[in-house]
Design a protein around this motif. Structure first.
Motif, PDB file in Angstrom:
ATOM      1  N   UNK A  56       0.846  -1.190   0.000  1.00 47.23           N
ATOM      2  CA  UNK A  56       0.000   0.000   0.000  1.00 47.23           C
ATOM      3  C   UNK A  56       0.877   1.233   0.000  1.00 47.23           C
ATOM      4  N   UNK A  57       0.271   2.375  -0.266  1.00 46.77           N
ATOM      5  CA  UNK A  57       1.025   3.623  -0.317  1.00 46.77           C
ATOM      6  C   UNK A  57       1.541   4.008   1.064  1.00 46.77           C
ATOM      7  N   UNK A  58       2.503   4.917   1.100  1.00 40.69           N
ATOM      8  CA  UNK A  58       3.055   5.389   2.367  1.00 40.69           C
ATOM      9  C   UNK A  58       1.948   5.991   3.234  1.00 40.69           C
ATOM     10  N   UNK A  59       1.964   5.656   4.523  1.00 36.72           N
ATOM     11  CA  UNK A  59       0.979   6.187   5.446  1.00 36.72           C
ATOM     12  C   UNK A  59      -0.298   5.382   5.560  1.00 36.72           C
ATOM     13  N   UNK A  60      -0.367   4.241   4.843  1.00 33.29           N
ATOM     14  CA  UNK A  60      -1.610   3.459   4.871  1.00 33.29           C
ATOM     15  C   UNK A  60      -1.714   2.561   6.107  1.00 33.29           C
ATOM     16  N   UNK A  61      -0.613   2.407   6.859  1.00 27.98           N
ATOM     17  CA  UNK A  61      -0.668   1.629   8.094  1.00 27.98           C
ATOM     18  C   UNK A  61       0.130   0.328   8.080  1.00 27.98           C
ATOM     19  N   UNK A  62       0.975   0.119   7.071  1.00 26.14           N
ATOM     20  CA  UNK A  62       1.744  -1.130   6.973  1.00 26.14           C
ATOM     21  C   UNK A  62       2.641  -1.333   8.192  1.00 26.14           C
ATOM     22  N   UNK A  63       3.458  -0.338   8.520  1.00 26.57           N
ATOM     23  CA  UNK A  63       4.392  -0.461   9.643  1.00 26.57           C
ATOM     24  C   UNK A  63       3.645  -0.581  10.967  1.00 26.57           C
ATOM     25  N   UNK A  64       2.561   0.168  11.104  1.00 24.01           N
ATOM     26  CA  UNK A  64       1.755   0.103  12.331  1.00 24.01           C
ATOM     27  C   UNK A  64       1.198  -1.298  12.538  1.00 24.01           C
ATOM     28  N   UNK A  65       0.744  -1.930  11.462  1.00 27.53           N
ATOM     29  CA  UNK A  65       0.198  -3.281  11.578  1.00 27.53           C
ATOM     30  C   UNK A  65       1.264  -4.263  12.062  1.00 27.53           C
ATOM     31  N   UNK A  66       2.479  -4.141  11.563  1.00 27.15           N
ATOM     32  CA  UNK A  66       3.558  -5.017  12.037  1.00 27.15           C
ATOM     33  C   UNK A  66       3.819  -4.799  13.529  1.00 27.15           C
ATOM     34  N   UNK A  67       3.851  -3.551  13.966  1.00 25.36           N
ATOM     35  CA  UNK A  67       4.090  -3.251  15.384  1.00 25.36           C
ATOM     36  C   UNK A  67       2.983  -3.831  16.263  1.00 25.36           C
ATOM     37  N   UNK A  68       1.753  -3.766  15.782  1.00 26.51           N
ATOM     38  CA  UNK A  68       0.633  -4.308  16.548  1.00 26.51           C
ATOM     39  C   UNK A  68       0.755  -5.823  16.671  1.00 26.51           C
ATOM     40  N   UNK A  69       1.057  -6.485  15.564  1.00 28.88           N
ATOM     41  CA  UNK A  69       1.187  -7.944  15.595  1.00 28.88           C
ATOM     42  C   UNK A  69       2.326  -8.372  16.514  1.00 28.88           C
ATOM     43  N   UNK A  70       3.400  -7.612  16.531  1.00 25.47           N
ATOM     44  CA  UNK A  70       4.536  -7.931  17.407  1.00 25.47           C
ATOM     45  C   UNK A  70       4.211  -7.689  18.879  1.00 25.47           C
ATOM     46  N   UNK A  71       3.271  -6.786  19.154  1.00 28.86           N
ATOM     47  CA  UNK A  71       2.889  -6.491  20.532  1.00 28.86           C
ATOM     48  C   UNK A  71       3.434  -5.188  21.063  1.00 28.86           C
ATOM     49  N   UNK A  72       3.772  -4.263  20.169  1.00 25.79           N
ATOM     50  CA  UNK A  72       4.334  -2.976  20.604  1.00 25.79           C
ATOM     51  C   UNK A  72       3.271  -1.915  20.843  1.00 25.79           C
ATOM     52  N   UNK A  73       2.044  -2.159  20.386  1.00 29.67           N
ATOM     53  CA  UNK A  73       0.967  -1.192  20.519  1.00 29.67           C
ATOM     54  C   UNK A  73      -0.287  -1.877  21.055  1.00 29.67           C
ATOM     55  N   UNK A  74      -1.101  -1.128  21.774  1.00 21.91           N
ATOM     56  CA  UNK A  74      -2.349  -1.659  22.314  1.00 21.91           C
ATOM     57  C   UNK A  74      -3.502  -1.367  21.354  1.00 21.91           C
ATOM     58  N   UNK A  75      -4.324  -2.383  21.117  1.00 15.82           N
ATOM     59  CA  UNK A  75      -5.445  -2.251  20.201  1.00 15.82           C
ATOM     60  C   UNK A  75      -6.582  -1.430  20.789  1.00 15.82           C
ATOM     61  N   UNK A  76      -7.335  -0.751  19.921  1.00 16.34           N
ATOM     62  CA  UNK A  76      -8.598  -0.134  20.333  1.00 16.34           C
ATOM     63  C   UNK A  76      -9.683  -1.194  20.443  1.00 16.34           C
ATOM     64  N   UNK A  77      -9.692  -2.118  19.481  1.00 17.32           N
ATOM     65  CA  UNK A  77     -10.645  -3.225  19.539  1.00 17.32           C
ATOM     66  C   UNK A  77     -10.117  -4.373  18.686  1.00 17.32           C
ATOM     67  N   UNK A  78     -10.678  -5.561  18.883  1.00 17.06           N
ATOM     68  CA  UNK A  78     -10.240  -6.746  18.169  1.00 17.06           C
ATOM     69  C   UNK A  78      -9.215  -7.536  18.960  1.00 17.06           C
ATOM     70  N   UNK A  79      -8.828  -8.686  18.445  1.00 14.89           N
ATOM     71  CA  UNK A  79      -7.861  -9.553  19.114  1.00 14.89           C
ATOM     72  C   UNK A  79      -6.892 -10.137  18.099  1.00 14.89           C
ATOM     73  N   UNK A  80      -5.719 -10.538  18.601  1.00 13.34           N
ATOM     74  CA  UNK A  80      -4.720 -11.245  17.793  1.00 13.34           C
ATOM     75  C   UNK A  80      -4.286 -12.480  18.579  1.00 13.34           C
ATOM     76  N   UNK A  81      -4.264 -13.618  17.901  1.00 13.64           N
ATOM     77  CA  UNK A  81      -3.812 -14.852  18.521  1.00 13.64           C
ATOM     78  C   UNK A  81      -2.732 -15.498  17.667  1.00 13.64           C
ATOM     79  N   UNK A  82      -1.708 -16.001  18.344  1.00 12.16           N
ATOM     80  CA  UNK A  82      -0.729 -16.882  17.709  1.00 12.16           C
ATOM     81  C   UNK A  82      -0.921 -18.261  18.330  1.00 12.16           C
ATOM     82  N   UNK A  83      -1.368 -19.212  17.537  1.00 14.37           N
ATOM     83  CA  UNK A  83      -1.780 -20.514  18.053  1.00 14.37           C
ATOM     84  C   UNK A  83      -2.878 -20.273  19.098  1.00 14.37           C
TER      85      UNK A  83
END
Length: 313
Positions: free
Chosen positions: A35-62
């Protein structure tokens, strides 16, 4: 293995950074996020890694939920590795010492063997005793990737992993790195602006636009049948051409010069691409680009055929 369930995130109250992101990824699969710059690519990686707290939703690994800094004093999941665009290396130690930083000191022979293996993957064996501060940005990027792989993470997150690497090194590094990840069955997510990362090496691809997922499929299907010009443009130059009040998308290689009757175009300019020339031309009131085996003289009129068998629409 990875379940991202309808997550949203805001850096501030007035602007959403990611909205309603939902996808899953199996063990050993490779995913490209484009996606274009600023669309949220880097933010999504940080969220999946656990560096940011979600507003809503969940992420599970196994069966384990991925949680952010509100739950962990030291954020980041220990069985994931994240390589950001700032590499966070130890500048005054050697390449070998950086890669071996997290390996056990109780088994020096195994640590040395593992480090040598990764030096070969990133093609930097000859720089093993060089201090990181003496390396170029592209070389430091390769060291950061090798260090992330030292303890064989279950999931590797790469943010523009080849952005500073020279083209003549980039192509071989891509092949060696992704082959290594497949061989070790390491799941990988790559945030990239380069369509070549996705087309040749990704099993799945997500396209972000306006902070949402607008497409999710295999790279081949997204290349051959994009839903809109934005998606096609991630891979190459793309022409939006109107025939009979209907819009069509064509890549430059899908438009050919013919000696027979065809659509008339006036050449504006030619750009040497190495393997071919990219010709800029005008059809009626539209500017288009097409590939040709040689350059064409400006103002020359040519006839064009649009490859309807592979037309994108």
């Amino acid at each position: 293995m990875l379940q991202v369930n309808n997550i949203s995130f805001h850096y501030n109250k007035t602007r959403a950074t990611l909205k309603d992101i939902d996808f899953s990824l199996h063990e050993g699969e490779h995913l490209s996020i484009m996606g274009e710059s600023g669309c949220g690519k880097s933010t999504l990686l940080k969220i999946i890694y656990g560096l940011l707290d979600l507003d809503c939703g969940t992420i599970f690994w196994k069966d384990q939920q991925v949680l952010g800094p509100a739950y962990y004093l030291v954020p980041g999941m220990e069985f994931f590795k994240y390589v950001a665009q700032d590499f966070d290396l130890m500048p005054y130690t050697t390449v070998r010492e950086n890669i071996a930083k997290f390996l056990s000191r109780f088994y020096p022979d195994k640590a040395r063997e593992r480090t040598d293996e990764l030096l070969d993957v990133i093609e930097m064996s000859e720089f093993s005793e060089v201090k990181v501060k003496s390396l170029s940005g592209g070389q430091q990027q390769r060291v950061a990737i090798a260090r992330a792989l030292a303890k064989e993470p279950e999931l590797l997150l790469l943010d523009e992993p080849f952005s500073q690497i020279d083209n003549f090194k980039k192509n071989t590094l891509r092949r060696k790195l992704f082959a290594y990840l497949k061989n070790k069955n390491i799941t990988c997510i790559v945030a990239t602006h380069d369509g070549r990362d996705a087309l040749s090496f990704a099993d799945k691809m997500i396209v972000l636009k306006d902070h949402k997922i607008i497409a999710m499929d295999t790279p081949i299907r997204l290349y051959q049948h994009p839903k809109e010009k934005y998606i096609a443009a991630l891979f190459d130059d793309v022409n939006e051409v109107v025939f009979d009040q209907q819009k069509y998308l064509f890549f430059p290689h899908q438009i050919r010069v013919t000696e027979e009757s065809g659509t008339k175009a006036v050449v504006l300019d030619s750009y040497f691409k190495g393997y071919s020339w990219l010709i800029e031309a005008k059809v009626a009131d539209q500017v288009i680009f097409f590939s040709h085996h040689c350059d064409l003289t400006p103002k020359k009129t040519v006839s064009l055929i649009f490859d309807n068998e592979t037309v994108l629409f």
